[in-house]
Design a protein around this motif. Sequence first.
Motif, short mmCIF file in Angstrom:
data_model
loop_
_atom_site.label_atom_id
_atom_site.label_comp_id
_atom_site.label_asym_id
_atom_site.label_seq_id
_atom_site.Cartn_x
_atom_site.Cartn_y
_atom_site.Cartn_z
N ALA A 126 33.91 42.76 38.01
CA ALA A 126 34.09 41.91 37.20
C ALA A 126 33.89 40.45 37.04
N THR A 128 35.75 47.19 42.33
CA THR A 128 35.82 46.96 40.24
C THR A 128 36.05 45.27 40.03
N SER A 132 39.39 50.07 43.36
CA SER A 132 40.04 49.20 42.71
C SER A 132 39.55 48.00 42.62
N THR A 153 39.32 57.08 35.24
CA THR A 153 38.27 58.03 35.89
C THR A 153 38.48 58.80 36.31
N LEU A 156 43.84 46.26 35.96
CA LEU A 156 43.53 47.17 36.65
C LEU A 156 44.80 48.18 37.59
N PRO A 205 30.42 45.26 45.47
CA PRO A 205 30.02 46.12 44.09
C PRO A 205 28.95 46.23 43.27
N ILE A 229 30.32 50.29 36.48
CA ILE A 229 31.72 50.41 35.36
C ILE A 229 31.62 49.05 33.99
N VAL A 230 31.89 48.30 35.38
CA VAL A 230 32.33 47.36 34.59
C VAL A 230 31.05 46.88 33.38
N THR A 274 27.41 47.12 39.02
CA THR A 274 28.01 47.27 37.33
C THR A 274 27.86 48.32 36.95
N GLU A 278 43.07 53.95 38.08
CA GLU A 278 42.15 54.76 39.86
C GLU A 278 43.42 55.02 39.53
N VAL A 283 41.16 49.88 33.48
CA VAL A 283 40.75 50.51 34.46
C VAL A 283 41.63 51.06 34.99
#
Length: 416
Positions: free
Chosen positions: A217, A213, A210, A281, A198, A180, A184-185, A182, A256, A254
Amino acid sequence: MRRGVFPAVLLAVALAAAACGSSGSSKASSSGTGSTSGTGGSSSCSGPGISNGTINVGVIQQTTGNPNVVLDFQYAITTVQARFNIQNNQGGVHGLKLAAVAADDGGTTTGNLAAARHLVEQDNVFGIVEMSIEPGGSGTYLKQSGVPVTGWATASDPYALDNNFFGATGSIDANPAKSPNTSIVGFLKTKGVTNLALFGGTDPGSISVSEGTAAAARAVGMKVGYQTNSINFGQSDFTADVARMRSAGANGVVTELDPTTNLALVKAIQQAGLHPVILLTTGYDQRLISAVGPLVAGDYFLVQFAPFELNLPAYQTFKSAMAQYAPKVPISEVSAYSWLSADLFIKGLEAAGSCPTRAGFIQKLRQTTYDAGGFVYPIDESKSLGHSGLCNWFVQAQGKAFVPVSSQPYCGKPTS
């Protein structure tokens, strides 16, 4: 059609000119007047998808199936041909004219494979521009056939796995949960989010992103209080989900999901008296905010290209071409992805030489850096496969307008 919270206002605005497509393939009309004789012997160039001075390019789009996806995906061929027409008016690519032919995949993996096979085996296309939520259906087939593909990277399979697939705004992580970043988070942390809820759909792309994310996080010390990957596009009842989100103490959301489903979720959150920071998103579309601005006021939207509101020269070209060649197609995030996918395909043809081959297209495009004239954050194609971009733009809904958080993208970093 979907029944529930927003049928009249949203569907009337978002789908005023909707039309169903056929299950077979169809050609877009070309208004381009560029020469096909050119220099370098283009009129004698031939090969798969190339004959009589023309390169035929397939477009996989969705004109049947879930109406919430069909809303804008049905316009892919018209948008692609609009970009091709601009190129044709400039003499084509090495003197070769570009023509688009489409096939509908219905938003299913089996339909996606059937559409690809039809385009390659019956329409004899050189390569494919793909706008689909189920690209994995044809991934193996197109890889084995050596067919180059550009499109919206909606799923890890095949965009993160196969060298012949190129995402218009970059690739996608092969396994977002294991690698992952960062982007978005990190942005949400700047807005005070400490506990995420989520909401993901059931398609492969929604699930993998998802999960990525969620992993990001946790990597930055943010709690994931509630997560679901079982939302059906078009769902309108979120009573149980919002109750679980409240119980978990989530102060950030968030999604999706598709825009219509997003709006149903946002309304349910408001009706429950909750006020989390919300990041959607999808849904960056002037028609949406003009119709339901008060509902999403203060919410944030993810944009993987430079927001329209920045009015960059590349956007002005896009807007002008759409007005000329595709006046009935809404200017939206989906039409932008279609345009960029066509633009990236042209870059691949330019790099492949005066008489392009499929193998040459793939090899040469993989050696370039692409930024669509500033429309997207620079993509180093030699390093992008299997790695999603670290930089995204964010806009906030204010009144009936989207306001960019910054003229520059927010850039995160890998967590491992």
